[in-house]
Design a protein around this motif. Sequence first.
Motif, PDB file in Angstrom:
ATOM      1  N   GLU A 129       0.844  -1.188   0.000  1.00 54.29           N
ATOM      2  CA  GLU A 129       0.000   0.000   0.000  1.00 54.29           C
ATOM      3  C   GLU A 129       0.883   1.243   0.000  1.00 54.29           C
ATOM      4  OE1 GLU A 129      -2.505  -0.394   3.381  1.00 54.29           O
ATOM      5  OE2 GLU A 129      -3.659  -2.073   2.537  1.00 54.29           O
ATOM      6  N   VAL A 130       0.552   2.191  -0.861  1.00 51.30           N
ATOM      7  CA  VAL A 130       1.354   3.395  -1.059  1.00 51.30           C
ATOM      8  C   VAL A 130       0.522   4.620  -0.694  1.00 51.30           C
ATOM      9  CG1 VAL A 130       2.726   4.737  -2.689  1.00 51.30           C
ATOM     10  CG2 VAL A 130       2.556   2.250  -2.948  1.00 51.30           C
ATOM     11  N   THR A 131       1.116   5.528   0.086  1.00 54.31           N
ATOM     12  CA  THR A 131       0.442   6.773   0.448  1.00 54.31           C
ATOM     13  C   THR A 131       1.357   7.937   0.124  1.00 54.31           C
ATOM     14  OG1 THR A 131      -0.706   5.668   2.270  1.00 54.31           O
ATOM     15  CG2 THR A 131      -0.653   8.083   2.307  1.00 54.31           C
ATOM     16  N   PRO A 132       0.893   8.857  -0.724  1.00 54.26           N
ATOM     17  CA  PRO A 132       1.710  10.045  -1.006  1.00 54.26           C
ATOM     18  C   PRO A 132       1.605  11.047   0.140  1.00 54.26           C
ATOM     19  CG  PRO A 132      -0.357  10.188  -2.192  1.00 54.26           C
ATOM     20  CD  PRO A 132      -0.360   8.848  -1.498  1.00 54.26           C
ATOM     21  N   ILE A 133       2.649  11.820   0.297  1.00 57.37           N
ATOM     22  CA  ILE A 133       2.628  12.919   1.274  1.00 57.37           C
ATOM     23  C   ILE A 133       2.921  14.200   0.509  1.00 57.37           C
ATOM     24  CG2 ILE A 133       3.723  13.893   3.331  1.00 57.37           C
ATOM     25  CD1 ILE A 133       4.378  11.052   4.195  1.00 57.37           C
ATOM     26  N   PRO A 134       1.983  15.184   0.565  1.00 50.61           N
ATOM     27  CA  PRO A 134       0.699  15.174   1.273  1.00 50.61           C
ATOM     28  C   PRO A 134      -0.295  14.210   0.633  1.00 50.61           C
ATOM     29  CG  PRO A 134       0.872  17.114  -0.114  1.00 50.61           C
ATOM     30  CD  PRO A 134       2.211  16.453  -0.170  1.00 50.61           C
ATOM     31  N   ALA A 135      -1.325  13.861   1.408  1.00 53.35           N
ATOM     32  CA  ALA A 135      -2.280  12.850   0.978  1.00 53.35           C
ATOM     33  C   ALA A 135      -3.095  13.278  -0.233  1.00 53.35           C
ATOM     34  CB  ALA A 135      -3.212  12.488   2.136  1.00 53.35           C
ATOM     35  N   ASP A 136      -3.225  14.598  -0.469  1.00 49.74           N
ATOM     36  CA  ASP A 136      -4.024  15.065  -1.606  1.00 49.74           C
ATOM     37  C   ASP A 136      -3.183  15.267  -2.868  1.00 49.74           C
ATOM     38  OD1 ASP A 136      -2.647  17.263  -0.678  1.00 49.74           O
ATOM     39  OD2 ASP A 136      -4.349  18.652  -0.841  1.00 49.74           O
ATOM     40  N   ALA A 137      -1.963  14.743  -2.867  1.00 49.48           N
ATOM     41  CA  ALA A 137      -1.134  14.820  -4.074  1.00 49.48           C
ATOM     42  C   ALA A 137      -1.811  14.044  -5.200  1.00 49.48           C
ATOM     43  CB  ALA A 137       0.255  14.259  -3.799  1.00 49.48           C
ATOM     44  N   THR A 138      -1.624  14.507  -6.412  1.00 45.65           N
ATOM     45  CA  THR A 138      -2.327  13.910  -7.563  1.00 45.65           C
ATOM     46  C   THR A 138      -1.401  13.144  -8.496  1.00 45.65           C
ATOM     47  OG1 THR A 138      -2.082  15.974  -8.818  1.00 45.65           O
ATOM     48  CG2 THR A 138      -4.092  15.719  -7.505  1.00 45.65           C
ATOM     49  N   ASP A 139      -0.201  12.814  -8.043  1.00 46.12           N
ATOM     50  CA  ASP A 139       0.757  12.108  -8.909  1.00 46.12           C
ATOM     51  C   ASP A 139       0.215  10.762  -9.375  1.00 46.12           C
ATOM     52  OD1 ASP A 139       3.838  13.377  -8.492  1.00 46.12           O
ATOM     53  OD2 ASP A 139       2.348  13.918  -6.999  1.00 46.12           O
ATOM     54  N   PHE A 140       0.712  10.323 -10.513  1.00 46.02           N
ATOM     55  CA  PHE A 140       0.449   8.973 -10.993  1.00 46.02           C
ATOM     56  C   PHE A 140       1.450   8.038 -10.314  1.00 46.02           C
ATOM     57  CE2 PHE A 140      -1.221  11.710 -14.272  1.00 46.02           C
ATOM     58  CZ  PHE A 140      -2.432  11.119 -14.610  1.00 46.02           C
ATOM     59  N   ILE A 141       0.934   6.971  -9.698  1.00 46.54           N
ATOM     60  CA  ILE A 141       1.785   6.025  -8.975  1.00 46.54           C
ATOM     61  C   ILE A 141       2.007   4.788  -9.834  1.00 46.54           C
ATOM     62  CG2 ILE A 141       2.068   4.647  -6.893  1.00 46.54           C
ATOM     63  CD1 ILE A 141       2.094   7.644  -6.381  1.00 46.54           C
ATOM     64  N   ASP A 142       3.262   4.432 -10.033  1.00 47.10           N
ATOM     65  CA  ASP A 142       3.630   3.223 -10.763  1.00 47.10           C
ATOM     66  C   ASP A 142       4.481   2.342  -9.856  1.00 47.10           C
ATOM     67  OD1 ASP A 142       2.751   3.892 -13.678  1.00 47.10           O
ATOM     68  OD2 ASP A 142       3.854   5.655 -13.019  1.00 47.10           O
ATOM     69  N   ILE A 143       4.281   1.027  -9.963  1.00 49.01           N
ATOM     70  CA  ILE A 143       5.020   0.073  -9.135  1.00 49.01           C
ATOM     71  C   ILE A 143       5.653  -0.948 -10.079  1.00 49.01           C
ATOM     72  CG2 ILE A 143       4.856  -1.627  -7.274  1.00 49.01           C
ATOM     73  CD1 ILE A 143       2.334  -0.127  -6.318  1.00 49.01           C
ATOM     74  N   GLU A 144       6.959  -1.128  -9.971  1.00 54.76           N
ATOM     75  CA  GLU A 144       7.633  -2.024 -10.916  1.00 54.76           C
ATOM     76  C   GLU A 144       8.780  -2.777 -10.253  1.00 54.76           C
ATOM     77  OE1 GLU A 144      10.840   1.080 -12.909  1.00 54.76           O
ATOM     78  OE2 GLU A 144       8.989   0.629 -13.985  1.00 54.76           O
ATOM     79  N   GLU A 145       9.105  -3.947 -10.811  1.00 53.83           N
ATOM     80  CA  GLU A 145      10.270  -4.708 -10.358  1.00 53.83           C
ATOM     81  C   GLU A 145      11.522  -4.071 -10.953  1.00 53.83           C
ATOM     82  OE1 GLU A 145       8.029  -5.923 -12.538  1.00 53.83           O
ATOM     83  OE2 GLU A 145       7.143  -7.815 -11.851  1.00 53.83           O
ATOM     84  N   THR A 146      12.638  -4.207 -10.278  1.00 53.75           N
ATOM     85  CA  THR A 146      13.891  -3.686 -10.811  1.00 53.75           C
ATOM     86  C   THR A 146      14.929  -4.776 -11.053  1.00 53.75           C
ATOM     87  OG1 THR A 146      14.851  -3.254  -8.617  1.00 53.75           O
ATOM     88  CG2 THR A 146      13.534  -1.487  -9.608  1.00 53.75           C
ATOM     89  N   VAL A 147      14.809  -5.925 -10.359  1.00 60.01           N
ATOM     90  CA  VAL A 147      15.809  -6.992 -10.493  1.00 60.01           C
ATOM     91  C   VAL A 147      15.420  -7.977 -11.587  1.00 60.01           C
ATOM     92  CG1 VAL A 147      16.979  -8.892  -9.323  1.00 60.01           C
ATOM     93  CG2 VAL A 147      16.524  -6.763  -8.083  1.00 60.01           C
ATOM     94  N   SER A 148      14.186  -8.496 -11.546  1.00 58.14           N
ATOM     95  CA  SER A 148      13.747  -9.503 -12.505  1.00 58.14           C
ATOM     96  C   SER A 148      13.884  -9.059 -13.959  1.00 58.14           C
ATOM     97  CB  SER A 148      12.296  -9.912 -12.216  1.00 58.14           C
ATOM     98  OG  SER A 148      12.219 -10.627 -10.998  1.00 58.14           O
ATOM     99  N   PRO A 149      13.535  -7.807 -14.308  1.00 58.05           N
ATOM    100  CA  PRO A 149      13.695  -7.406 -15.711  1.00 58.05           C
ATOM    101  C   PRO A 149      15.123  -7.514 -16.214  1.00 58.05           C
ATOM    102  CG  PRO A 149      12.265  -5.869 -14.571  1.00 58.05           C
ATOM    103  CD  PRO A 149      12.847  -6.762 -13.529  1.00 58.05           C
ATOM    104  N   GLU A 150      16.092  -7.393 -15.300  1.00 60.08           N
ATOM    105  CA  GLU A 150      17.495  -7.511 -15.695  1.00 60.08           C
ATOM    106  C   GLU A 150      17.922  -8.970 -15.818  1.00 60.08           C
ATOM    107  OE1 GLU A 150      19.501  -5.026 -16.471  1.00 60.08           O
ATOM    108  OE2 GLU A 150      17.957  -3.520 -16.099  1.00 60.08           O
TER     109      GLU A 150
END
Length: 284
Positions: A129-150
């Motif tokens: 679970e990801v929470t931006p600070i401040p909570a009302d931030a509108t960024d796009f959140i992306d989650i990705e692996e960094t080891v397996s792709p290599e």
Amino acid sequence: MNRIIKILAAAALLWTVFALAASAEPTVAFGDNSTNCMLYGQTYELYLTETDPSVPVYFKGKPSSRIQIKNDNQVVILAPGSCTITAHNAAQDGKRLATRQFIIRKRAESLTVNFTETILYPGESVTLEVTPIPADATDFIDIEETVSPELNPSDPIVRINGETSSSAILEAKKAGTEIVKVIARYDVETSYNDPGNVYAYVTVHVHEHVWSDAWTASDDYHYHACTAEFCKMTDISEMPGYAAHTYENDVCTVCGERKPVRDIDGGKIDLTDEGGGEFTFVMP
């Protein structure tokens, strides 16, 4: 004849390009005009594209709760959301020249996650679970692996499933350590490596048991311990070969552990001296 046709065709193409350039519609812009997104808390200088610089232009914007126009060509961003900015010709009684809608986003200053390191067995899953600070931030959140792709993208250590704007399910696939990167981008067109991005990292250790052939002994029991890194099993009764010692001549017939000598209260007496030898007790 063919050469003449080619020359005429090239001339027609050039004429089309010049005609399109001449008829291009003016656009309200800021910066290098590469994005439609503005950032909360920033001030931008506006200009009108495809317009003679000598034309006196001023700008208006709404809603006033989100933007404020200063000095006729500066926009101050007050709140996230959408806004509309119009360009007007001051020499023609404020004739409207162009209108453009912008998206206002609020950047995350940092990201928090519900864990930063975990151990899973293959087949296990955990929700990140990801929470931006401040909570009302509108960024796009992306989650990705960094080891397996290599290593091997088709055979990952951890697979990311069910990703939403604030969470993802991390599924352990095989032994190894995966570093999961969480990225906050203010715009979908922003590069994943943009220096303005905000990041958080989570370490996932995927553990597969590797049981030792050798015995490990406690005071009363013996078992085969796991030798692989990041084993989270702490209950020895769940380990292979777990059983109570069976003694013959004070030596366990299974693992070779010597039977402990205990005091009157049942406590174990250490029979080794500082040199690693053993004390010998002689009964009177």
